[in-house]
Design a protein around this motif. Structure first.
Motif, PDB file in Angstrom:
ATOM      1  N   GLY A 145       0.808  -1.222   0.000  1.00 46.63           N
ATOM      2  CA  GLY A 145       0.000   0.000   0.000  1.00 46.63           C
ATOM      3  C   GLY A 145       0.838   1.267   0.000  1.00 46.63           C
ATOM      4  O   GLY A 145       0.302   2.371  -0.049  1.00 46.63           O
ATOM      5  N   GLY A 146       2.164   1.120   0.063  1.00 42.90           N
ATOM      6  CA  GLY A 146       3.052   2.277   0.059  1.00 42.90           C
ATOM      7  C   GLY A 146       3.032   2.989  -1.288  1.00 42.90           C
ATOM      8  O   GLY A 146       2.554   2.432  -2.288  1.00 42.90           O
ATOM      9  N   ARG A 147       3.517   4.189  -1.334  1.00 45.54           N
ATOM     10  CA  ARG A 147       3.425   5.004  -2.546  1.00 45.54           C
ATOM     11  C   ARG A 147       4.797   5.526  -2.976  1.00 45.54           C
ATOM     12  O   ARG A 147       5.694   5.693  -2.142  1.00 45.54           O
ATOM     13  N   ILE A 148       4.896   5.811  -4.286  1.00 44.67           N
ATOM     14  CA  ILE A 148       6.161   6.264  -4.869  1.00 44.67           C
ATOM     15  C   ILE A 148       5.945   7.586  -5.592  1.00 44.67           C
ATOM     16  O   ILE A 148       5.071   7.688  -6.452  1.00 44.67           O
ATOM     17  N   LEU A 149       6.734   8.563  -5.238  1.00 48.10           N
ATOM     18  CA  LEU A 149       6.738   9.825  -5.983  1.00 48.10           C
ATOM     19  C   LEU A 149       8.002   9.830  -6.839  1.00 48.10           C
ATOM     20  O   LEU A 149       9.108   9.702  -6.325  1.00 48.10           O
ATOM     21  N   LEU A 150       7.796   9.965  -8.159  1.00 46.36           N
ATOM     22  CA  LEU A 150       8.902   9.789  -9.092  1.00 46.36           C
ATOM     23  C   LEU A 150       9.109  11.058  -9.913  1.00 46.36           C
ATOM     24  O   LEU A 150       8.154  11.615 -10.468  1.00 46.36           O
ATOM     25  N   ASN A 151      10.335  11.483  -9.991  1.00 46.86           N
ATOM     26  CA  ASN A 151      10.687  12.625 -10.838  1.00 46.86           C
ATOM     27  C   ASN A 151      10.792  12.152 -12.284  1.00 46.86           C
ATOM     28  O   ASN A 151      11.723  11.434 -12.633  1.00 46.86           O
ATOM     29  N   SER A 152       9.815  12.530 -13.102  1.00 45.73           N
ATOM     30  CA  SER A 152       9.842  12.123 -14.512  1.00 45.73           C
ATOM     31  C   SER A 152       8.966  13.070 -15.319  1.00 45.73           C
ATOM     32  O   SER A 152       7.952  13.569 -14.831  1.00 45.73           O
ATOM     33  N   VAL A 153       9.356  13.266 -16.593  1.00 45.42           N
ATOM     34  CA  VAL A 153       8.515  14.078 -17.479  1.00 45.42           C
ATOM     35  C   VAL A 153       7.369  13.226 -18.050  1.00 45.42           C
ATOM     36  O   VAL A 153       6.440  13.745 -18.642  1.00 45.42           O
TER      37      VAL A 153
ATOM     38  N   ARG B  67       0.780   2.658  -7.651  1.00 49.02           N
ATOM     39  CA  ARG B  67       1.480   3.237  -6.493  1.00 49.02           C
ATOM     40  C   ARG B  67       2.215   4.526  -6.846  1.00 49.02           C
ATOM     41  O   ARG B  67       2.628   5.262  -5.974  1.00 49.02           O
ATOM     42  N   VAL B  68       2.420   4.761  -8.127  1.00 49.61           N
ATOM     43  CA  VAL B  68       3.329   5.836  -8.505  1.00 49.61           C
ATOM     44  C   VAL B  68       2.603   7.097  -8.961  1.00 49.61           C
ATOM     45  O   VAL B  68       1.558   7.038  -9.605  1.00 49.61           O
ATOM     46  N   VAL B  69       3.149   8.232  -8.576  1.00 45.59           N
ATOM     47  CA  VAL B  69       2.748   9.522  -9.132  1.00 45.59           C
ATOM     48  C   VAL B  69       4.020  10.185  -9.636  1.00 45.59           C
ATOM     49  O   VAL B  69       5.054  10.132  -8.964  1.00 45.59           O
ATOM     50  N   THR B  70       3.955  10.755 -10.831  1.00 41.26           N
ATOM     51  CA  THR B  70       5.155  11.413 -11.372  1.00 41.26           C
ATOM     52  C   THR B  70       5.011  12.931 -11.310  1.00 41.26           C
ATOM     53  O   THR B  70       3.899  13.476 -11.291  1.00 41.26           O
ATOM     54  N   LEU B  71       6.152  13.580 -11.265  1.00 36.48           N
ATOM     55  CA  LEU B  71       6.214  15.044 -11.299  1.00 36.48           C
ATOM     56  C   LEU B  71       7.442  15.419 -12.131  1.00 36.48           C
ATOM     57  O   LEU B  71       8.527  14.886 -11.882  1.00 36.48           O
ATOM     58  N   PRO B  72       7.299  16.318 -13.086  1.00 40.89           N
ATOM     59  CA  PRO B  72       8.486  16.721 -13.876  1.00 40.89           C
ATOM     60  C   PRO B  72       9.331  17.721 -13.084  1.00 40.89           C
ATOM     61  O   PRO B  72       9.457  18.904 -13.443  1.00 40.89           O
ATOM     62  N   ALA B  73       9.924  17.239 -12.012  1.00 40.92           N
ATOM     63  CA  ALA B  73      10.542  18.141 -11.030  1.00 40.92           C
ATOM     64  C   ALA B  73      11.817  18.804 -11.553  1.00 40.92           C
ATOM     65  O   ALA B  73      12.079  19.964 -11.237  1.00 40.92           O
ATOM     66  N   THR B  74      12.608  18.056 -12.333  1.00 38.46           N
ATOM     67  CA  THR B  74      13.839  18.659 -12.854  1.00 38.46           C
ATOM     68  C   THR B  74      13.495  19.790 -13.816  1.00 38.46           C
ATOM     69  O   THR B  74      14.078  20.881 -13.769  1.00 38.46           O
ATOM     70  N   GLN B  75      12.520  19.486 -14.691  1.00 38.67           N
ATOM     71  CA  GLN B  75      12.067  20.503 -15.656  1.00 38.67           C
ATOM     72  C   GLN B  75      11.578  21.761 -14.926  1.00 38.67           C
ATOM     73  O   GLN B  75      11.934  22.884 -15.285  1.00 38.67           O
ATOM     74  N   MET B  76      10.785  21.551 -13.894  1.00 37.05           N
ATOM     75  CA  MET B  76      10.252  22.695 -13.138  1.00 37.05           C
ATOM     76  C   MET B  76      11.367  23.459 -12.423  1.00 37.05           C
ATOM     77  O   MET B  76      11.360  24.682 -12.360  1.00 37.05           O
ATOM     78  N   ALA B  77      12.323  22.694 -11.872  1.00 37.95           N
ATOM     79  CA  ALA B  77      13.422  23.342 -11.159  1.00 37.95           C
ATOM     80  C   ALA B  77      14.249  24.202 -12.112  1.00 37.95           C
ATOM     81  O   ALA B  77      14.670  25.310 -11.776  1.00 37.95           O
TER      82      ALA B  77
END
Lengths: 188, 393
Positions: A90-98, A111-121
């Protein structure tokens, strides 16, 4: 107790991410602990950091082997065998991806949610440092702490322009994910 | 006020609050953040001391030795190979009975190279004649650093504050940094009566012939034995001011009537205390945190071990060719009063191997044998070794 394991590469601010998370929790009245599992630090090498949040004092100092959450700052790290090992059922993964969350459904399922974090940074900071964007998204997904707690933690570590840019970045990052989507996991 | 701080940052602030006049250090992982933070405090004008950058740990120790001889309150910090490079000077500092405080950010010793935590470095200078205090957590590291100056200056002995590298130095957690006024109330300005003075020239650390050498050693040994009282007193007096005690010579956590004890030094203490909660079905267990390793608290230890059938000593260092370093001293101490207590010696977490909660259950299992098992490295994985290396375990 909430346990978070952060995977990234040297230079992505993994340890700072763990420290910021623990500091933010501390400002909200939690007991918190954060620490790295260093190799000899060098830019680009895989690095792991840990954070624990609890409503009572935390005395254990062992590494986190079965985290409630994983934050992965570089999707290429998924190729390292065992990187998601130990994640609680039931654990979750936040992944830096476009790429979209669905793009990882085959391997990591819901389980996974992505965020384009590098792009945003890059856009907000002018530097490819994804840690604060990911933390902001993490807090919004879990509802564990208000964004203001992260703002306070950032204010203790950064000043002037760097702080301003990070505050703008975390505001934008929080909006990219669904508020309280992971609340049940965080409250379990 | 509690703040979320990295251990090293908190230790640096604690050092600053003791107002040392001379700091000299050479960077080495995992001590580096302590000295970096001190350098920052000096650069920002928040700490007023002479910060001496040196080219080696040998020089770092020599600079603070000289400065202390001249009457300054001093500080240095090191780890691992740095402690070994200092070793000659450490013996001199202690033999000359120079009060000073250093932090050992405990790290394994090469070879093979390991930057990670165990306590081989401070154990390697066990016999240098320093007081050695081991810290269970970062709050303890802060409080012990402050207490160490008073202990050092009252006993005219140097104090090594041993803080587990990474496990404490690089861990961020809520830590209270005492108000400056509290530290000032506890720690008067350093007034070294034997400080070098051109008006009354003396030589320090001179040649001593066989006519006096045993007497010098005897008085040094006596001073360390008597230091036990100052360690207890400093902790009690600091508790009156800060509201926190660090356990004096040792602390005990667990039921008085427990038959099993586990003795540890340093930060594994907290892990064991929480592990005990995770395994409530295992027999009641006292966890003894040995804070003072030098002087070795024989009487306090005998009292702590009353009623124990089994005492497990968790070693964080190794004397190759013999085994544990702490257990033989514990066993010798208990012989006269608790001869029936079986003392078990297990090394754990060498070179930074993670010490998980499960270690607690493993320890309980290992002492079920009829005869105590010989010393072993409890978390060794023999299948990783070539077959010809088994056997001797």
């Amino acid at each position: 107790m909430i346990e978070v394991r952060i995977h990234g590469r040297g230079g992505q601010g993994n340890v700072v991410a763990a420290y910021l998370l623990a500091t933010a929790a501390f400002t909200e009245g939690w007991y918190a602990q954060a620490f790295p599992a260093f190799g000899a630090e060098r830019r680009g090498a895989p690095v792991i950091a840990f954070a624990r949040l609890n409503n009572k004092i935390i005395r254990r100092r062992c590494q986190i082997v079965s985290p409630d959450f994983l934050i992965i700052q570089d999707e290429a790290l998924l190729h390292i065998p065992g990187i998601i090992n130990g994640l609680k059922p039931g654990g979750r993964i936040l992944l830096n991806s476009v790429r979209s969350s669905e793009a990882f459904a085959d391997t990591l399922d819901a389980r996974v949610v992505t965020l384009p974090a590098t792009q945003m940074a890059k856009e907000y900071l002018g530097r490819p440092v994804p840690n604060t964007a990911l933390l902001s998204a993490f807090l919004n997904l879990t509802g564990l702490l208000p964004q203001a707690a992260l703002e306070h933690a950032l204010e203790q570590r950064f000043q002037d322009k760097v702080l301003e840019k990070n505050l703008a970045l975390i505001e934008a990052a929080a909006k990219k994910v669904e508020h309280n989507q992971w609340q049940e996991v965080a409250n379990a | 006020m509690l703040k979320a701080l990295e251990g090293s940052q908190a230790i640096a602030q604690a050092v600053a609050s003791c107002r040392p006049q001379v700091v000299a250090a050479y960077p080495i992982t995992p001590q580096t953040h302590i000295v970096e933070n001190i350098a920052k405090l000096v650069a920002n004008g928040k700490m007023h001391c002479e910060m001496v950058s040196v080219e080696s740990e040998f020089s770092a120790a020599s600079v603070v030795l000289g400065a202390a001889c001249a009457g300054s309150r001093t500080y240095t910090a090191s780890a691992s190979q740095g402690i070994l490079l200092m070793a000659e000077v450490l013996y001199n500092i202690a033999g000359m009975r120079i009060p000073m405080v250093m932090t050992c950010a405990n790290r394994a010793v090469s070879a093979p190279i390991s930057i990670w935590n165990d306590q081989q470095d401070s154990m390697a200078v066990r016999d240098a004649g320093w007081i050695q205090l081991y810290c269970a957590d970062n709050q303890d590291a802060v409080d012990t650093t402050i207490q160490a100056y008073r202990i050092a200056e009252r006993t005219e002995l140097p104090v090594m504050v041993c803080v587990d590298g990474f496990t404490l130095t690089h861990t961020l957690e809520p830590i209270d940094i005492p108000e400056q006024a509290m530290v000032d109330q506890f720690l008067p300005a350093f007034n070294f009566k034997r400080a070098l003075n051109p008006a009354q020239p003396t030589s320090m650390g001179t040649l001593v012939s066989p006519d006096f050498f045993p007497e010098a050693r005897y008085s040094h040994h006596q001073a360390l034995l008597h230091a036990a009282d100052e360690i207890v007193a400093a902790d009690a007096d600091w508790a009156k001011i800060s509201g926190r005690a660090s356990g004096g010579l040792l602390s005990i956590d667990g039921p008085d009537d427990a038959k099993i004890g586990i003795l540890t030094l340093g930060s594994v203490y907290g892990t064991l205390v929480e592990a005990r909660e995770e395994y409530p079905d295992l027999p009641a267990t006292k966890i003894i945190n040995l804070r003072a390793f030098r002087p070795f608290p024989v009487a306090a230890l005998c009292e702590a071990c009353q009623g124990l059938t089994d005492l497990i000593v968790l070693e964080r260092a190794l004397s190759p060719g013999y085994g544990g370093i702490v257990a033989p001293e514990v066993q010798a101490s208990l012989t006269s009063v608790h001869a029936a207590t079986r003392v078990h010696s297990f090394a754990v977490g060498l070179g930074g191997r993670d010490i998980p909660l499960e270690i607690y259950r493993k320890l309980h299992r290992r002492i079920q044998l009829e005869e105590p098992a010989p010393f072993t490295i409890i978390d060794v994985e023999l299948e990783r070794l070539p077959v010809e290396d088994y056997g001797v375990e």
